[in-house]
Design an enzyme around this catalytic site. Structure first.
Site, PDB file in Angstrom:
ATOM      1  N   HIS A 243      66.373  38.694  25.696  1.00 56.82           N
ATOM      2  CA  HIS A 243      66.555  40.054  26.205  1.00 56.82           C
ATOM      3  C   HIS A 243      66.287  40.129  27.710  1.00 56.82           C
ATOM      4  O   HIS A 243      66.280  41.217  28.292  1.00 56.82           O
ATOM      5  CB  HIS A 243      65.606  40.988  25.434  1.00 56.82           C
ATOM      6  CG  HIS A 243      65.920  42.428  25.557  1.00 56.82           C
ATOM      7  ND1 HIS A 243      65.025  43.354  26.052  1.00 56.82           N
ATOM      8  CD2 HIS A 243      67.036  43.135  25.248  1.00 56.82           C
ATOM      9  CE1 HIS A 243      65.559  44.553  26.031  1.00 56.82           C
ATOM     10  NE2 HIS A 243      66.783  44.457  25.557  1.00 56.82           N
ATOM     11  N   LYS A 245      66.698  39.893  31.795  1.00 61.63           N
ATOM     12  CA  LYS A 245      67.717  40.134  32.819  1.00 61.63           C
ATOM     13  C   LYS A 245      67.155  39.615  34.143  1.00 61.63           C
ATOM     14  O   LYS A 245      66.304  40.261  34.754  1.00 61.63           O
ATOM     15  CB  LYS A 245      68.057  41.615  32.951  1.00 61.63           C
ATOM     16  CG  LYS A 245      68.711  42.221  31.711  1.00 61.63           C
ATOM     17  CD  LYS A 245      67.720  42.943  30.860  1.00 61.63           C
ATOM     18  CE  LYS A 245      68.394  43.582  29.653  1.00 61.63           C
ATOM     19  NZ  LYS A 245      67.413  44.074  28.676  1.00 61.63           N
ATOM     20  N   ASP A 250      69.253  31.535  45.727  1.00 60.15           N
ATOM     21  CA  ASP A 250      68.726  30.591  46.723  1.00 60.15           C
ATOM     22  C   ASP A 250      67.212  30.431  46.658  1.00 60.15           C
ATOM     23  O   ASP A 250      66.596  29.954  47.618  1.00 60.15           O
ATOM     24  CB  ASP A 250      69.136  31.016  48.138  1.00 60.15           C
ATOM     25  CG  ASP A 250      70.643  30.950  48.357  1.00 60.15           C
ATOM     26  OD1 ASP A 250      71.312  30.208  47.608  1.00 60.15           O
ATOM     27  OD2 ASP A 250      71.138  31.645  49.260  1.00 60.15           O
ATOM     28  N   HIS A 421      66.947  54.764  30.032  1.00 59.07           N
ATOM     29  CA  HIS A 421      66.844  53.364  29.609  1.00 59.07           C
ATOM     30  C   HIS A 421      65.763  52.604  30.379  1.00 59.07           C
ATOM     31  O   HIS A 421      65.606  51.398  30.230  1.00 59.07           O
ATOM     32  CB  HIS A 421      68.208  52.674  29.786  1.00 59.07           C
ATOM     33  CG  HIS A 421      68.340  51.378  29.062  1.00 59.07           C
ATOM     34  ND1 HIS A 421      68.336  50.154  29.704  1.00 59.07           N
ATOM     35  CD2 HIS A 421      68.484  51.100  27.746  1.00 59.07           C
ATOM     36  CE1 HIS A 421      68.479  49.183  28.819  1.00 59.07           C
ATOM     37  NE2 HIS A 421      68.569  49.719  27.623  1.00 59.07           N
ATOM     38  N   LYS A 423      62.239  51.027  31.422  1.00 60.50           N
ATOM     39  CA  LYS A 423      61.166  50.415  30.637  1.00 60.50           C
ATOM     40  C   LYS A 423      59.983  50.211  31.577  1.00 60.50           C
ATOM     41  O   LYS A 423      59.821  49.137  32.155  1.00 60.50           O
ATOM     42  CB  LYS A 423      61.643  49.095  30.046  1.00 60.50           C
ATOM     43  CG  LYS A 423      62.989  49.201  29.297  1.00 60.50           C
ATOM     44  CD  LYS A 423      63.653  47.844  29.205  1.00 60.50           C
ATOM     45  CE  LYS A 423      65.109  47.936  28.803  1.00 60.50           C
ATOM     46  NZ  LYS A 423      65.367  48.546  27.529  1.00 60.50           N
ATOM     47  N   ASP A 428      47.156  55.100  36.306  1.00 58.52           N
ATOM     48  CA  ASP A 428      46.305  55.585  37.409  1.00 58.52           C
ATOM     49  C   ASP A 428      47.014  55.599  38.763  1.00 58.52           C
ATOM     50  O   ASP A 428      46.357  55.590  39.811  1.00 58.52           O
ATOM     51  CB  ASP A 428      45.027  54.735  37.512  1.00 58.52           C
ATOM     52  CG  ASP A 428      44.137  54.876  36.281  1.00 58.52           C
ATOM     53  OD1 ASP A 428      44.292  55.873  35.549  1.00 58.52           O
ATOM     54  OD2 ASP A 428      43.305  53.991  36.040  1.00 58.52           O
TER      55      ASP A 428
END
Length: 503
Positions: A243, A245, A250, A421, A423, A428
């Site tokens: 899952h 991404k 470089d 979407h 996440k 604090d």
């Protein structure tokens, strides 16, 4: 020739014998198969019972086997077994640790910088180092990217600037306008001599056309499917998906976050509309950790070892930072459920506030209890979720948690500008996490995930302001109204929640 005739004669006699005795054999086989199948179901039930899993998950699987013995039997074989400690994943964990040891000198905790943190913050980052093996970096620049348009404007520009190598790792890749833009740039860079490696998940990208992959391969791009599914030969690996991404360019610039490659992530889907997501641009020392995670996953799938100074040299990625950044990988190949434990630590160490955004909110009992206790203790706990389903069972299961959270004082919001979407978790207004991990059991227990943990960076400040802006485009759930919702809604939500351990 004689041998062939003998073989044909044998099979002819065998077929004739089977045809004559078909009535007897049919009843015998049906009876035998019924007994074998019943014993198999009972055996699996005993295994589930003695695995000492969480009682809810154990009960759910036993109910599925009892209600749907045939379907439940095969469903358990595919999705129910815990393979976190299987030989394949254990081998990857050992190889990953060896890879970590090669750059051990680059991975030591910066004790002087850690001393500047508060006590509970030190404990969090020491825990992250213990679980995820990677230290916190104070020599990294980060920038929060707040949606697909901003994210891919940066990504496309960075890809065009690549000179030596491009590494991409994605769960979903679409053959659409955005996918074609990425493809065209990668082909162009490969022709210039840039080494391009592209790792895509075999289930998340199962719709990706063969022509798309072949066009890239023909241009010299190394395209590899992570744990591909080959019908009809399904294995347990179908349940353990990549899952992550990740983009590394470089060894200097990196990207990580919630956005896959597809037009819907640019807000072009009529149903979802505006796609609200969060991605992170990274430059500096922390990019080396993203690079290492990619190279380990590449080795796991291809067997190719490319852990060398060409890709991991510290000189590639030093820059001035304005706070701490720590890249942490989590997955079935780790001994601990890393992101779950870090989220739990963040929640339980909070002094003032806990702000969470997750498209799929299905917490386990530990996280759920921690959130309720925090709210009951007077901490400002807020949870932001979508107001429309992406996955209907998950959407309804998420809503089943609202009543007990609201009763404890947690503020729950549903985003109404489009599809939420992001996440993220912010504690604090000082510590935050951005990445691929949802606040759900699949991300905690099954998927390969990667998250960036941030400490007192300008990016944390940006996350706070973005969250406040998102709340202005959200509806706060009213406890009195929600608990009086129609019985049918509660039935769907409760049923979905019962199935949530299987999701």
């Amino acid at each position: 020739m004689k041998n062939r005739l003998n073989v044909l004669a044998f099979f002819a006699l065998l077929f004739a014998a089977l045809y004559i005795s078909r009535g007897f054999l049919q009843s015998w086989m049906v009876g035998t198969l019924s007994v074998v199948f019943t014993l198999s179901v009972i055996f699996i039930g005993i295994i589930i019972f003695f695995e000492n899993r969480h009682p809810t998950k154990t009960l759910t699987w036993l109910l599925v086997l009892a209600a749907f013995p045939v379907v439940g039997f095969f469903f358990y074989l595919m999705f129910g077994q815990n393979h976190r400690k299987s030989k394949r994943f254990s081998k990857k964990a050992i190889e990953d640790e060896r890879a970590f040891q090669k750059i051990e000198g680059q991975r030591q905790l910066n004790e002087e910088q850690l001393k500047k943190m508060g006590g509970h913050q030190q404990l969090l980052f020491r825990l992250a180092h213990k679980l995820g093996k990677n230290p916190i970096s104070f020599s990294s620049e980060t920038k929060v990217l707040t949606d697909g348009k901003e994210t891919y404007a940066h990504i496309l520009q960075a890809l065009k600037m690549a000179e030596h190598h491009i590494h991409l790792e994605y769960y979903i890749v679409r053959h659409d306008d955005l996918g074609n833009q990425i493809k065209d740039i990668l082909i162009s860079k490969a022709k210039e001599g840039v080494h391009v490696r592209f790792l895509y998940d075999g289930v998340g990208s199962w719709k990706l056309s063969k022509s798309y992959v072949e066009e890239l391969r023909d241009a010299g791009v190394e395209m590899v499917s992570f744990s591909p599914v080959k019908l009809p030969f399904l294995t347990h690996t179908i349940n353990y998906r990549n899952h992550r991404k990740i983009i590394v360019i470089d060894g200097v610039v990196g990207f990580v976050g919630g956005l896959n490659i597809g037009d819907e992530y640019l807000g072009k889907d009529a149903y979802f509309g505006y796609w609200r997501d969060t991605h992170l641009y990274v430059r500096g020392e922390a990019v080396r950790t993203l690079q290492l995670i990619f190279l380990q996953d590449w080795h796991y799938q291809t067997g190719e070892t490319i852990l060398n100074q060409t890709y991991l040299s510290p000189s590639l990625s030093m820059t001035k930072g304005d706070g701490g950044v720590q890249m942490i990988a989590s997955g079935p190949d780790t001994r601990w459920e890393v992101n779950k434990k870090l989220f739990f630590s963040m929640i339980t160490s909070a002094k003032k506030s806990i702000w969470i955004a997750s498209p799929y909110f299905i917490p386990d009992d530990d996280i759920l209890s921690a959130l309720k206790i925090a709210a009951l203790s007077g901490i400002d706990v807020r949870i932001l979720v979508p107001n429309r389903p992406d996955k209907r069972i998950v959407f309804h299961a998420s809503r089943s948690y609202f009543p007990e959270l609201l009763e404890a004082g947690v503020k729950v919001y549903e985003y109404n500008r489009g599809f939420m979407h992001s996440k993220i978790i912010i504690v604090d207004h000082e510590i935050a996490s951005i990445g691929t991990s949802n606040m759900d059991m699949r991300s905690f227990h099954l998927n390969f995930e990667v998250n960036a943990y941030l400490y007192r960076t300008s990016s944390v400040t940006k996350l706070v302001s973005d969250y406040v802006y998102d709340l202005e485009h959200s509806n706060q759930i009213n406890f009195s109204l929600f608990k009086n919702r129609p019985f049918f809604h509660r039935l769907i939500e409760s049923t979905s929640r019962l199935l949530s351990p299987l999701l």
